[in-house]
Design a protein around this motif. Structure first.
Motif, PDB file in Angstrom:
ATOM      1  N   ILE A 528       0.845  -1.197   0.000  1.00  0.00           N
ATOM      2  CA  ILE A 528       0.000   0.000   0.000  1.00  0.00           C
ATOM      3  C   ILE A 528       0.879   1.245   0.000  1.00  0.00           C
ATOM      4  O   ILE A 528       0.657   2.197  -0.761  1.00  0.00           O
ATOM      5  CB  ILE A 528      -0.938  -0.001   1.233  1.00  0.00           C
ATOM      6  N   TRP A 529       1.916   1.231   0.842  1.00  0.00           N
ATOM      7  CA  TRP A 529       2.827   2.378   0.951  1.00  0.00           C
ATOM      8  C   TRP A 529       3.521   2.667  -0.382  1.00  0.00           C
ATOM      9  O   TRP A 529       3.632   3.828  -0.801  1.00  0.00           O
ATOM     10  CB  TRP A 529       3.849   2.099   2.042  1.00  0.00           C
ATOM     11  N   ASN A 530       3.999   1.632  -1.046  1.00  0.00           N
ATOM     12  CA  ASN A 530       4.731   1.826  -2.299  1.00  0.00           C
ATOM     13  C   ASN A 530       3.825   2.251  -3.440  1.00  0.00           C
ATOM     14  O   ASN A 530       4.273   2.916  -4.384  1.00  0.00           O
ATOM     15  CB  ASN A 530       5.463   0.541  -2.677  1.00  0.00           C
ATOM     16  N   THR A 531       2.559   1.885  -3.378  1.00  0.00           N
ATOM     17  CA  THR A 531       1.624   2.239  -4.452  1.00  0.00           C
ATOM     18  C   THR A 531       1.096   3.651  -4.286  1.00  0.00           C
ATOM     19  O   THR A 531       1.059   4.435  -5.243  1.00  0.00           O
ATOM     20  CB  THR A 531       0.439   1.255  -4.472  1.00  0.00           C
ATOM     21  N   PHE A 532       0.698   3.993  -3.068  1.00  0.00           N
ATOM     22  CA  PHE A 532       0.031   5.276  -2.847  1.00  0.00           C
ATOM     23  C   PHE A 532       0.998   6.269  -2.195  1.00  0.00           C
ATOM     24  O   PHE A 532       1.005   6.471  -0.985  1.00  0.00           O
ATOM     25  CB  PHE A 532      -1.239   5.079  -2.014  1.00  0.00           C
ATOM     26  N   LYS A 535       2.733  11.694  -4.438  1.00  0.00           N
ATOM     27  CA  LYS A 535       2.495  12.065  -5.830  1.00  0.00           C
ATOM     28  C   LYS A 535       1.261  11.366  -6.378  1.00  0.00           C
ATOM     29  O   LYS A 535       0.446  11.975  -7.097  1.00  0.00           O
ATOM     30  CB  LYS A 535       3.723  11.700  -6.675  1.00  0.00           C
ATOM     31  N   LYS A 536       1.083  10.091  -6.047  1.00  0.00           N
ATOM     32  CA  LYS A 536      -0.070   9.338  -6.531  1.00  0.00           C
ATOM     33  C   LYS A 536      -1.369   9.922  -5.979  1.00  0.00           C
ATOM     34  O   LYS A 536      -2.371  10.046  -6.715  1.00  0.00           O
ATOM     35  CB  LYS A 536       0.070   7.871  -6.115  1.00  0.00           C
ATOM     36  N   ILE A 537      -1.372  10.275  -4.703  1.00  0.00           N
ATOM     37  CA  ILE A 537      -2.573  10.864  -4.109  1.00  0.00           C
ATOM     38  C   ILE A 537      -2.898  12.193  -4.776  1.00  0.00           C
ATOM     39  O   ILE A 537      -4.064  12.497  -5.083  1.00  0.00           O
ATOM     40  CB  ILE A 537      -2.389  11.059  -2.584  1.00  0.00           C
ATOM     41  N   ALA A 538      -1.861  12.999  -5.041  1.00  0.00           N
ATOM     42  CA  ALA A 538      -2.082  14.280  -5.715  1.00  0.00           C
ATOM     43  C   ALA A 538      -2.677  14.074  -7.104  1.00  0.00           C
ATOM     44  O   ALA A 538      -3.544  14.846  -7.549  1.00  0.00           O
ATOM     45  CB  ALA A 538      -0.772  15.058  -5.804  1.00  0.00           C
ATOM     46  N   GLU A 539      -2.260  13.026  -7.798  1.00  0.00           N
ATOM     47  CA  GLU A 539      -2.812  12.735  -9.124  1.00  0.00           C
ATOM     48  C   GLU A 539      -4.271  12.285  -9.033  1.00  0.00           C
ATOM     49  O   GLU A 539      -5.119  12.723  -9.822  1.00  0.00           O
ATOM     50  CB  GLU A 539      -1.978  11.644  -9.809  1.00  0.00           C
ATOM     51  N   ASP A 548      -0.651  20.688  -5.432  1.00  0.00           N
ATOM     52  CA  ASP A 548      -0.396  19.267  -5.182  1.00  0.00           C
ATOM     53  C   ASP A 548       0.278  18.992  -3.843  1.00  0.00           C
ATOM     54  O   ASP A 548       1.037  18.033  -3.706  1.00  0.00           O
ATOM     55  CB  ASP A 548       0.433  18.666  -6.324  1.00  0.00           C
ATOM     56  N   LYS A 549      -0.010  19.799  -2.829  1.00  0.00           N
ATOM     57  CA  LYS A 549       0.618  19.583  -1.530  1.00  0.00           C
ATOM     58  C   LYS A 549      -0.110  18.472  -0.771  1.00  0.00           C
ATOM     59  O   LYS A 549      -1.268  18.615  -0.374  1.00  0.00           O
ATOM     60  CB  LYS A 549       0.620  20.864  -0.694  1.00  0.00           C
ATOM     61  N   VAL A 550       0.603  17.367  -0.564  1.00  0.00           N
ATOM     62  CA  VAL A 550       0.071  16.213   0.163  1.00  0.00           C
ATOM     63  C   VAL A 550       1.138  15.737   1.147  1.00  0.00           C
ATOM     64  O   VAL A 550       2.305  15.584   0.776  1.00  0.00           O
ATOM     65  CB  VAL A 550      -0.299  15.062  -0.794  1.00  0.00           C
TER      66      VAL A 550
END
Length: 603
Positions: A528-532, A535-539, A548-550
């Protein structure tokens, strides 16, 4: 009351929560305290407006009519103490009405009222100091636009009232968890400097403060709850002197309490879990552990704490114009395109009318095609829906400007694409925008008063533990994820939904939103950590984010991740035009995404 265990029931999570909670808790359980949380920023603004029209109003009236009036006799019989922030903008009026009710019923219950959070009388001096908004840096708004201004105080004033013998304590804007922490400090004689214990009590308060959200409400695995949603039982915390607690629910009720429901609620509406800042203590929840004991019981332990700052957070609401909108349904082929064409025409016509009447353009417009995938940002799927709603909304400085959109959009009814429909009564009206402005105020600038029954008001002396504290020893671990893969897993991967391997809960804080994700198995977390990533959440949420601040935080105690997105709610719940202005459904968006997990780890 046992000295070893304290039993607290949580009866309210917001103004308007179910009226059955108090009776349910008092009828089926032997409790030491029942606590109530009624207040949010928008609630304070509404109460301020009500009080301006009637000096005897401005509090949570249903606390009196639904929670107290039918149950005062039972409260007296069981000697259960009550703590509530139902006082809102007018604690003294709330207390007076309650005392009269107690007298009418021939009971002997002592009512304490705490005031001091309302800073209306200090507005001029506050304005002169020009405190900047703590998140946006915005300058202080004009005084005439301010609707409410309240400091978030902690448990100490409530503790003072309990020590004075109060049976029922009514406050204004204390922090949500303070009603529970005060009960713990009173019962166990916890000191204001015992920060780990204070953090533990605050965590328990955080778990109780949203009522049935910890006993099955809004739960990812909602199909697993016992009974129907109207039968969900309200939560109870059985607390030990060392700060550990068992979270459960009222017996013989529906709902569910398990590792998932409790961990979801812990992550609700928090940012950095190692720096959950409160007036009494800086909490570190990153190392909290939970043990599912079965039979709807979960053991919670491991909160850490450090000294709080020397300032209170102050939340102010101010008038920022007007907003309004409406839903227009379309169905049939190309429903999404029809709805988009209609929305475009409505805003175009209204904009032309504004110009014709010498009014300024709209400050902001919003169109969301509900049912087309608009909340997911999946534009490639937009035209596949055959049944949608066009949600059209605008902001304007003048209510006349908003009214023009509402009238012109309705006036397009006979000029619209085919399939226009909808269930509605009268045309909506413009409503004032109450924006949030948060800043910090020195604790020494505020004073609190206590009135018990008909006695004179007295000043409350607070024990000063407000030291400017640095992050405690646990804080660094919140961001350090070892990313260690489980042993002996197969290299063959399977694509699954995140919901298959995790629970999730989301919520808002001003214009920020968080999504807490808890791995169903510890071994799932590295994948889960490596996938999300940030940058992925911002997309995934680019259609909502202003930038895109996450931030991403790791909670090793419960194998969880907390994502914090900045400036993502269109201004936040008090002023947003969004369909989901508080980000309550954001976790559902993320849980519907896919990732790869080793087949050997999936049963």
């Amino acid at each position: 009351m046992s000295n070893d265990t304290l039993r607290i029931g949580g009866a309210s999570g917001y103004w308007g929560d179910a009226s059955l909670a108090t009776e349910q808790l008092l009828t089926h359980e032997d409790l030491d305290f029942v606590v109530y949380d009624y207040l949010a920023e928008i609630t304070m603004a509404i109460m301020a407006r009500v009080k301006s029209k009637d000096a005897n109003q401005g509090y949570a009236t249903d606390f009196i009519s639904e929670a107290m009036k039918p149950n005062l006799k039972r409260i007296s019989e069981t000697k259960t103490k009550i703590i509530s922030n139902a006082g809102g903008m007018n604690p003294s009026a709330c207390g007076e009405v309650l005392r009269n009710l107690i007298s009418e019923q021939g009971l002997s219950l002592s009512v304490a009222v705490i005031e001091g959070d309302n800073l209306e009388e200090s507005l001029q001096s506050i304005s002169d100091s020009n405190p900047r908004e703590m998140f946006s840096g915005m300058q202080f708004p004009p005084l005439e636009k301010i609707g409410s201004v309240n400091a978030y105080f902690g448990a100490q004033p409530i503790l003072h009232a309990l020590k004075k013998g109060a049976d029922i304590v009514i406050t204004g804007r204390c922090v949500d968890s303070a009603v529970t922490l005060a009960a713990c400090m009173y019962h166990f004689n916890w000191k204001p400097s015992e920060f780990d214990l204070l953090s533990s009590g605050s965590l328990i308060g955080h778990l109780l403060e949203c009522g049935t959200q910890v006993t099955g409400g809004n739960f990812t695995d909602w199909q697993e709850i016992k009974g129907t949603f109207d039968q969900i039982g309200y939560p109870i915390a059985e607390i030990s002197k060392n700060g550990e607690a068992i979270i459960k629910k009222v017996k013989n009720t529906g709902g569910i309490v398990n590792f998932g429901t409790v961990s979801e609620q812990m992550l609700y509406e928090i940012g950095d879990p190692s720096q959950y800042l409160l007036p009494d203590v800086n909490c570190d929840f990153s190392q909290v552990e939970m043990e599912d004991l079965g039979s709807d019981k979960v053991l919670v332990r491991g909160a850490k704490g450090s000294a709080p700052s020397d300032k209170y957070k102050v939340c102010m609401t101010y008038s920022a114009g007007f907003r309004g909108g409406h839903l227009f349904g379309f169905y049939g082929s190309d429903a999404t395109e029809k709805a988009e064409a209609f929305a475009k025409a409505a805003i175009s016509r209204a904009s032309a009318t504004l110009k014709k009447r010498n009014l300024e353009p709209f400050k902001e417009t919003s169109v969301e095609i509900i049912g087309s995938g608009s909340q997911f940002g999946q534009k490639d799927n937009y035209n596949k829906a055959n049944e949608v709603f066009a949600k059209i909304a605008v902001k304007h400085d003048d209510p006349k400007g908003v009214a023009i959109l509402l009238k012109d959009a309705t006036g397009l009814g006979l000029s619209a694409p085919p399939g226009l429909s909808g269930f509605a009564g009268a045309r909506p009206k413009p409503s004032p925008i109450l924006s949030l402005y948060s800043f910090l105020q020195k604790k020494t600038d505020l004073s609190f008063t206590l009135q018990i029954d008909e006695k004179e008001k007295e000043n409350i002396d607070l024990i000063n533990t407000s030291l400017q504290s640095s992050k405690n020893d646990f804080s660094a671990k919140a961001n350090e994820y070892p990313n260690k893969l489980p042993e002996n897993y197969s290299s063959e991967m399977k694509e699954v939904l995140l919901e298959d391997v995790a629970w999730g809960r989301s919520g808002d804080k001003g214009n920020k939103a968080n999504i807490g994700i808890i791995a169903r198995k510890k071994d799932f977390l590295p994948f889960i950590w490596n996938t999300f990533t940030e940058k992925k959440i911002a997309e995934l949420f680019a259609h909502f984010l202003e930038h895109d601040k996450v931030d991403r935080f790791y909670l090793p105690g419960i194998s969880a991740i907390n994502f914090l997105m900045h400036d993502v709610l269109g201004g936040g719940g008090t002023s947003s035009l969004r369909n989901d202005p508080q980000g309550k459904g954001y976790a559902q968006i993320l849980l519907s995404c896919k990732l790869f997990i080793p087949r050997s780890l999936i049963k």
